[in-house]
Design a protein around this motif. Structure first.
Motif, PDB file in Angstrom:
ATOM      1  N   ALA A   9       0.874  -1.238  -0.006  1.00  0.00           N
ATOM      2  CA  ALA A   9      -0.034   0.168   0.004  1.00  0.00           C
ATOM      3  C   ALA A   9       0.881   1.123   0.015  1.00  0.00           C
ATOM      4  N   GLY A  12       1.920   3.174  -5.790  1.00  0.00           N
ATOM      5  CA  GLY A  12       0.965   2.895  -7.131  1.00  0.00           C
ATOM      6  C   GLY A  12      -0.538   2.682  -6.664  1.00  0.00           C
ATOM      7  N   LEU A  13      -1.037   1.562  -7.296  1.00  0.00           N
ATOM      8  CA  LEU A  13      -2.484   1.314  -6.916  1.00  0.00           C
ATOM      9  C   LEU A  13      -2.980   0.989  -5.537  1.00  0.00           C
ATOM     10  N   GLY A  14      -2.128   0.346  -4.663  1.00  0.00           N
ATOM     11  CA  GLY A  14      -2.201   0.038  -3.470  1.00  0.00           C
ATOM     12  C   GLY A  14      -2.650   1.373  -2.459  1.00  0.00           C
ATOM     13  N   ARG A  37       9.287   3.222   3.810  1.00  0.00           N
ATOM     14  CA  ARG A  37       8.284   3.551   2.653  1.00  0.00           C
ATOM     15  C   ARG A  37       6.761   3.514   3.152  1.00  0.00           C
ATOM     16  N   ASP A  60       6.128  -8.776   4.467  1.00  0.00           N
ATOM     17  CA  ASP A  60       6.573  -9.356   3.227  1.00  0.00           C
ATOM     18  C   ASP A  60       5.938 -10.421   2.505  1.00  0.00           C
ATOM     19  N   THR A  61       5.134 -10.486   1.492  1.00  0.00           N
ATOM     20  CA  THR A  61       4.394 -11.585   1.043  1.00  0.00           C
ATOM     21  C   THR A  61       5.141 -12.552   0.498  1.00  0.00           C
ATOM     22  N   SER A  62       6.757 -12.292   0.092  1.00  0.00           N
ATOM     23  CA  SER A  62       7.380 -13.324  -0.442  1.00  0.00           C
ATOM     24  C   SER A  62       7.765 -14.359   0.671  1.00  0.00           C
ATOM     25  N   ALA A  86       0.057  -6.525  -3.265  1.00  0.00           N
ATOM     26  CA  ALA A  86       1.406  -6.441  -3.608  1.00  0.00           C
ATOM     27  C   ALA A  86       1.695  -7.171  -4.659  1.00  0.00           C
ATOM     28  N   GLY A  87       2.724  -6.644  -5.397  1.00  0.00           N
ATOM     29  CA  GLY A  87       2.937  -7.582  -6.823  1.00  0.00           C
ATOM     30  C   GLY A  87       4.438  -7.203  -7.326  1.00  0.00           C
ATOM     31  N   THR A 106       5.569 -14.109  -3.905  1.00  0.00           N
ATOM     32  CA  THR A 106       5.083 -12.704  -3.953  1.00  0.00           C
ATOM     33  C   THR A 106       3.842 -12.424  -4.247  1.00  0.00           C
ATOM     34  N   TYR A 161       5.021 -14.310 -14.572  1.00  0.00           N
ATOM     35  CA  TYR A 161       4.028 -13.312 -13.953  1.00  0.00           C
ATOM     36  C   TYR A 161       2.787 -13.540 -14.399  1.00  0.00           C
ATOM     37  N   GLY A 194      -5.581  -3.130 -15.444  1.00  0.00           N
ATOM     38  CA  GLY A 194      -5.004  -2.470 -16.729  1.00  0.00           C
ATOM     39  C   GLY A 194      -3.545  -2.044 -16.290  1.00  0.00           C
ATOM     40  N   THR A 198       3.271   3.257 -12.760  1.00  0.00           N
ATOM     41  CA  THR A 198       3.386   3.090 -11.372  1.00  0.00           C
ATOM     42  C   THR A 198       4.988   2.565 -11.178  1.00  0.00           C
ATOM     43  N   PHE A 200       5.823  -0.106 -10.851  1.00  0.00           N
ATOM     44  CA  PHE A 200       5.874  -1.530 -11.300  1.00  0.00           C
ATOM     45  C   PHE A 200       6.928  -1.940 -12.082  1.00  0.00           C
TER      46      PHE A 200
HETATM   47  N1  LIG Z   1       1.329  -1.273 -13.326  1.00  0.00           N
HETATM   48  C1  LIG Z   1       0.713  -2.052 -13.993  1.00  0.00           C
HETATM   49  O1  LIG Z   1       0.647  -2.102 -15.421  1.00  0.00           O
HETATM   50  C2  LIG Z   1      -0.234  -3.223 -13.602  1.00  0.00           C
HETATM   51  C3  LIG Z   1      -1.144  -4.021 -14.534  1.00  0.00           C
HETATM   52  C4  LIG Z   1      -1.835  -4.956 -14.048  1.00  0.00           C
HETATM   53  C5  LIG Z   1      -1.849  -5.601 -12.907  1.00  0.00           C
HETATM   54  N2  LIG Z   1      -1.036  -4.705 -11.876  1.00  0.00           N
HETATM   55  C6  LIG Z   1      -0.859  -5.147 -10.548  1.00  0.00           C
HETATM   56  O2  LIG Z   1      -1.179  -4.296  -9.661  1.00  0.00           O
HETATM   57  C7  LIG Z   1      -0.628  -4.390  -8.561  1.00  0.00           C
HETATM   58  C8  LIG Z   1      -0.199  -3.365  -7.836  1.00  0.00           C
HETATM   59  O3  LIG Z   1       1.205  -2.720  -8.804  1.00  0.00           O
HETATM   60  P1  LIG Z   1       1.283  -1.415  -9.235  1.00  0.00           P
HETATM   61  O4  LIG Z   1       1.246  -1.327 -10.436  1.00  0.00           O
HETATM   62  O5  LIG Z   1       0.634  -0.589  -8.009  1.00  0.00           O
HETATM   63  O6  LIG Z   1       3.115  -1.497  -8.669  1.00  0.00           O
HETATM   64  P2  LIG Z   1       3.923  -0.771  -7.528  1.00  0.00           P
HETATM   65  O7  LIG Z   1       3.660   0.717  -7.579  1.00  0.00           O
HETATM   66  O8  LIG Z   1       5.310  -1.143  -7.852  1.00  0.00           O
HETATM   67  O9  LIG Z   1       3.359  -1.272  -6.291  1.00  0.00           O
HETATM   68  C9  LIG Z   1       3.505  -2.426  -5.880  1.00  0.00           C
HETATM   69  C10 LIG Z   1       3.427  -2.628  -4.354  1.00  0.00           C
HETATM   70  O10 LIG Z   1       3.832  -4.082  -3.852  1.00  0.00           O
HETATM   71  C11 LIG Z   1       4.667  -3.828  -2.843  1.00  0.00           C
HETATM   72  N3  LIG Z   1       5.479  -5.266  -2.941  1.00  0.00           N
HETATM   73  C12 LIG Z   1       6.245  -5.678  -3.690  1.00  0.00           C
HETATM   74  N4  LIG Z   1       6.878  -6.802  -3.363  1.00  0.00           N
HETATM   75  C13 LIG Z   1       6.442  -7.054  -2.110  1.00  0.00           C
HETATM   76  C14 LIG Z   1       6.436  -8.011  -0.957  1.00  0.00           C
HETATM   77  N5  LIG Z   1       7.355  -8.990  -1.026  1.00  0.00           N
HETATM   78  N6  LIG Z   1       5.725  -7.855   0.139  1.00  0.00           N
HETATM   79  C15 LIG Z   1       5.115  -6.762   0.438  1.00  0.00           C
HETATM   80  N7  LIG Z   1       4.865  -5.818  -0.694  1.00  0.00           N
HETATM   81  C16 LIG Z   1       5.397  -5.933  -1.802  1.00  0.00           C
HETATM   82  C17 LIG Z   1       5.566  -2.746  -3.399  1.00  0.00           C
HETATM   83  O11 LIG Z   1       6.590  -2.509  -2.402  1.00  0.00           O
HETATM   84  P3  LIG Z   1       7.909  -1.749  -2.686  1.00  0.00           P
HETATM   85  O12 LIG Z   1       7.590  -0.104  -2.515  1.00  0.00           O
HETATM   86  O13 LIG Z   1       8.626  -2.006  -1.296  1.00  0.00           O
HETATM   87  O14 LIG Z   1       8.477  -2.509  -3.581  1.00  0.00           O
HETATM   88  C18 LIG Z   1       4.514  -1.803  -3.652  1.00  0.00           C
HETATM   89  O15 LIG Z   1       4.183  -1.104  -2.423  1.00  0.00           O
HETATM   90  C19 LIG Z   1       0.200  -5.743  -8.615  1.00  0.00           C
HETATM   91  O16 LIG Z   1      -0.277  -6.922  -8.086  1.00  0.00           O
HETATM   92  C20 LIG Z   1       0.436  -5.738 -10.219  1.00  0.00           C
HETATM   93  O17 LIG Z   1       0.517  -7.081 -10.518  1.00  0.00           O
HETATM   94  C21 LIG Z   1      -0.236  -4.053 -12.215  1.00  0.00           C
END
Ligand SMILES: NC(=O)c1ccc[n+]([C@@H]2O[C@H](COP(=O)([O-])OP(=O)(O)OC[C@H]3O[C@@H](n4cnc5c(N)ncnc54)[C@H](OP(=O)(O)O)[C@@H]3O)[C@@H](O)[C@H]2O)c1
Length: 285
Positions: A9, A12-14, A37, A60-62, A86-87, A106, A161, A194, A198, A200
């Motif tokens: 959270a 990005g989306l979270g 963070r 830590d989801t991993s 988280a992803g 994760t 992925y 979509g 972010t 990501f």
């Molecule tokens: N962006 C896209 O284009 C897209 C498209 C489709 C689906 N999604 C999905 O949307 C979701 C959110 O992604 P986002 O785009 O918002 O990316 P993001 O900005 O990178 O946010 C991902 C969040 O997940 C956290 N995270 C990663 N590994 C983790 C772990 N082991 N334990 C706990 N937290 C962890 C990150 O923490 P840190 O800041 O510490 O890394 C960050 O807070 C993901 O599930 C992704 O698969 C994204």
């Protein structure tokens, strides 16, 4: 009583979903792997909404150990919502301390354990959302390689992925089936945001690549604000309180996921293996 826990959270989306829910008066738990963070995200939300009820949680989801520790520290807390968000992208390689492929663990396995451990702490009408992606069905498609290939691949598979996001869907459909069979009013749905800008995959796509994706797959391009609005609504809209087992698109509502995602045999194979992998035996251990 209305608390929502969101994994990943701080970004990005979270984060965008957390700030919307907090601004709307919902208590929010930011479950994040990085303390600094998480605190920065909390401060930003409080700057905007000084009365917001926001806390952070180390998760830590991993790491299955971290998931169990996070749930232990939530003892006595009731949750009305759980957003498994988280992803990480397929650019991450490696194994977790538990020996699982990193993206699988994760994006999926940690959330499987988190959800099952938290079920007894969910309110009777709680809502669970698993963030998936339309990339569960990548261009060219994928076939089901079996759970072992997802959890312990013999070599790096760039489709990991897509498999992890397919696993989010298998989990959603298998859990929805079980909750319904138990007569539970807890709902579980999957959400496709979509493609969004972010953290990501920040530096991995050139402008030309993004333009090429937009040209080839215009329906896969999302928008962070629209997706966060929709995801927050999935927690709050009264009209959505009974829907369960659905795949929800950020601006198209309930949609159909890939044919492969409805394969119940694969769903059950993943469910059974996940129980084994996490040391869980039943839904409400
Ligand atoms: N962006 C896209 O284009 C897209 C498209 C489709 C689906 N999604 C999905 O949307 C979701 C959110 O992604 P986002 O785009 O918002 O990316 P993001 O900005 O990178 O946010 C991902 C969040 O997940 C956290 N995270 C990663 N590994 C983790 C772990 N082991 N334990 C706990 N937290 C962890 C990150 O923490 P840190 O800041 O510490 O890394 C960050 O807070 C993901 O599930 C992704 O698969 C994204």
């Amino acid at each position: 009583m209305n608390t929502v826990l969101i994994t990943g959270a701080n970004s990005g989306l979270g984060f965008e979903t957390a700030r919307r829910l907090a601004a709307a008066g919902r208590p929010v738990i930011l479950a994040c792997r990085n303390h600094d963070r998480a605190e920065a995200a909390l401060e930003k939300i409080l700057d905007e909404s000084p009365n917001a009820q926001v806390t952070t949680l180390a998760l830590d989801t991993s790491s299955l150990k971290s998931v169990r520790a996070a749930v232990d520290s939530l003892s006595g807390v009731k949750l009305a919502g759980l957003i498994n968000n988280a992803g990480i992208s397929p650019l991450h390689d490696g194994k977790t301390p538990d020996g699982f492929e990193l993206v699988f663990a994760t994006n999926y396995l940690g959330h499987f354990l988190l959800t099952l451990l938290l079920l007894p702490q969910l309110t009777p009408t709680a809502r669970i959302v698993n963030v998936t992606s339309d990339m569960h069905n990548p261009p060219g498609g994928i076939t089901w390689p079996g759970v072992e290939h997802l959890a312990h691949p013999s070599k790096v598979d760039r489709r990991k992925y897509a498999y992890s996001k397919l696993a989010n869907l298998y989990f959603t459909y298998a859990l929805a089936r079980r909750l319904k069979a138990q007569g539970s009013k807890i709902t579980v749905n999957a959400f496709n945001p979509g493609m969004m800008q972010t953290n990501f995959a920040p530096a991995t796509r050139t402008k030309e690549e993004v333009d090429e994706i937009k040209r080839r797959m215009p329906d896969r391009i999302g928008d962070l604000d629209t997706s966060a609005d929709t995801l927050a609504e999935m927690m709050t809209k009264p009209s959505l309180s009974k829907r369960s087992g659905a795949y929800v698109d950020r601006d198209r509502g309930v949609a159909r996921s890939s044919e492969l995602s409805y394969d119940e045999r694969n769903q059950e194979e993943l469910w059974e293996a996940s129980l084994r992998f996490t040391g869980m035996e039943t839904l409400d251990e």
